[in-house]
Design a protein around this motif. Structure first.
Motif, PDB file in Angstrom:
ATOM      1  N   ILE A 124      43.245  33.325  45.204  1.00  0.00           N
ATOM      2  CA  ILE A 124      42.412  34.498  45.453  1.00  0.00           C
ATOM      3  C   ILE A 124      41.699  34.321  46.784  1.00  0.00           C
ATOM      4  O   ILE A 124      40.960  33.360  46.972  1.00  0.00           O
ATOM      5  N   GLU A 125      41.946  35.243  47.685  1.00  0.00           N
ATOM      6  CA  GLU A 125      41.304  35.230  48.993  1.00  0.00           C
ATOM      7  C   GLU A 125      40.084  36.141  48.953  1.00  0.00           C
ATOM      8  O   GLU A 125      40.149  37.270  48.481  1.00  0.00           O
ATOM      9  N   GLU A 156      36.230  45.798  52.327  1.00  0.00           N
ATOM     10  CA  GLU A 156      37.664  45.665  52.144  1.00  0.00           C
ATOM     11  C   GLU A 156      38.021  45.696  50.661  1.00  0.00           C
ATOM     12  O   GLU A 156      39.059  46.232  50.277  1.00  0.00           O
ATOM     13  N   GLY A 157      37.162  45.136  49.807  1.00  0.00           N
ATOM     14  CA  GLY A 157      37.423  45.125  48.376  1.00  0.00           C
ATOM     15  C   GLY A 157      37.382  46.505  47.753  1.00  0.00           C
ATOM     16  O   GLY A 157      37.942  46.737  46.705  1.00  0.00           O
ATOM     17  N   GLN A 158      36.724  47.459  48.398  1.00  0.00           N
ATOM     18  CA  GLN A 158      36.604  48.821  47.876  1.00  0.00           C
ATOM     19  C   GLN A 158      37.875  49.643  48.111  1.00  0.00           C
ATOM     20  O   GLN A 158      38.050  50.665  47.512  1.00  0.00           O
ATOM     21  N   CYS A 187      43.452  39.450  46.455  1.00  0.00           N
ATOM     22  CA  CYS A 187      42.186  39.444  47.187  1.00  0.00           C
ATOM     23  C   CYS A 187      41.084  39.927  46.260  1.00  0.00           C
ATOM     24  O   CYS A 187      41.331  40.695  45.330  1.00  0.00           O
ATOM     25  N   ALA A 188      39.864  39.465  46.526  1.00  0.00           N
ATOM     26  CA  ALA A 188      38.711  39.884  45.728  1.00  0.00           C
ATOM     27  C   ALA A 188      37.457  39.738  46.579  1.00  0.00           C
ATOM     28  O   ALA A 188      37.420  38.935  47.505  1.00  0.00           O
ATOM     29  N   CYS A 195      33.273  35.093  42.220  1.00  0.00           N
ATOM     30  CA  CYS A 195      32.284  34.357  41.421  1.00  0.00           C
ATOM     31  C   CYS A 195      32.464  34.658  39.942  1.00  0.00           C
ATOM     32  O   CYS A 195      32.431  33.754  39.102  1.00  0.00           O
ATOM     33  N   ARG A 196      32.651  35.931  39.615  1.00  0.00           N
ATOM     34  CA  ARG A 196      32.855  36.329  38.221  1.00  0.00           C
ATOM     35  C   ARG A 196      34.124  35.686  37.659  1.00  0.00           C
ATOM     36  O   ARG A 196      34.147  35.206  36.525  1.00  0.00           O
ATOM     37  N   TYR A 197      35.195  35.654  38.467  1.00  0.00           N
ATOM     38  CA  TYR A 197      36.453  35.020  38.041  1.00  0.00           C
ATOM     39  C   TYR A 197      36.210  33.546  37.718  1.00  0.00           C
ATOM     40  O   TYR A 197      36.665  33.048  36.688  1.00  0.00           O
ATOM     41  N   ILE A 198      35.494  32.842  38.596  1.00  0.00           N
ATOM     42  CA  ILE A 198      35.231  31.416  38.373  1.00  0.00           C
ATOM     43  C   ILE A 198      34.430  31.224  37.089  1.00  0.00           C
ATOM     44  O   ILE A 198      34.758  30.355  36.272  1.00  0.00           O
TER      45      ILE A 198
END
Length: 96
Positions: A86-87, A93-95, A7-8, A14-17
């Motif tokens: 990646i969901e 939730e990411g924190q 998850c991200a 966006c950074r991953y893409i």
């Protein structure tokens, strides 16, 4: 082929893409109610051009991931024999 699932936040996705998705990779993007499967032709700092070849839609489309980040639900990225799913999760939730 085994898939890595994680998850991200939308920002992280966006950074991953921008950093990891390369021309020739296969992506399957879920944006809201839209599902976009295809081969990446170009990735210009997160603006990706994808060749879609499905039964209903064929052709090239350009997606500005940064502008659509609020609609990102999931990315499935296939490259060099591996798959990463990646969901997208809310910032809170990411924190965790």
């Amino acid at each position: 082929m085994e898939a890595e699932k994680r998850c991200a936040t939308c920002e992280e996705l966006c950074r991953y893409i921008k950093e990891e998705v390369k021309p020739g990779d296969i992506v399957r993007l879920s944006l809201g109610r839209v599902y976009i499967p295809g081969k990446v032709i170009t990735n210009n700092n997160g603006i990706i051009q994808v060749k879609i070849d499905s039964e209903m839609i064929k052709g090239l489309t350009t997606i500005d991931v940064e502008k659509l980040k609020d609609y990102l639900i999931e990315l499935e990225h296939e490259c060099e024999g591996s798959v990463c799913i990646i969901e997208a999760v809310d910032e809170e939730e990411g924190q965790e």
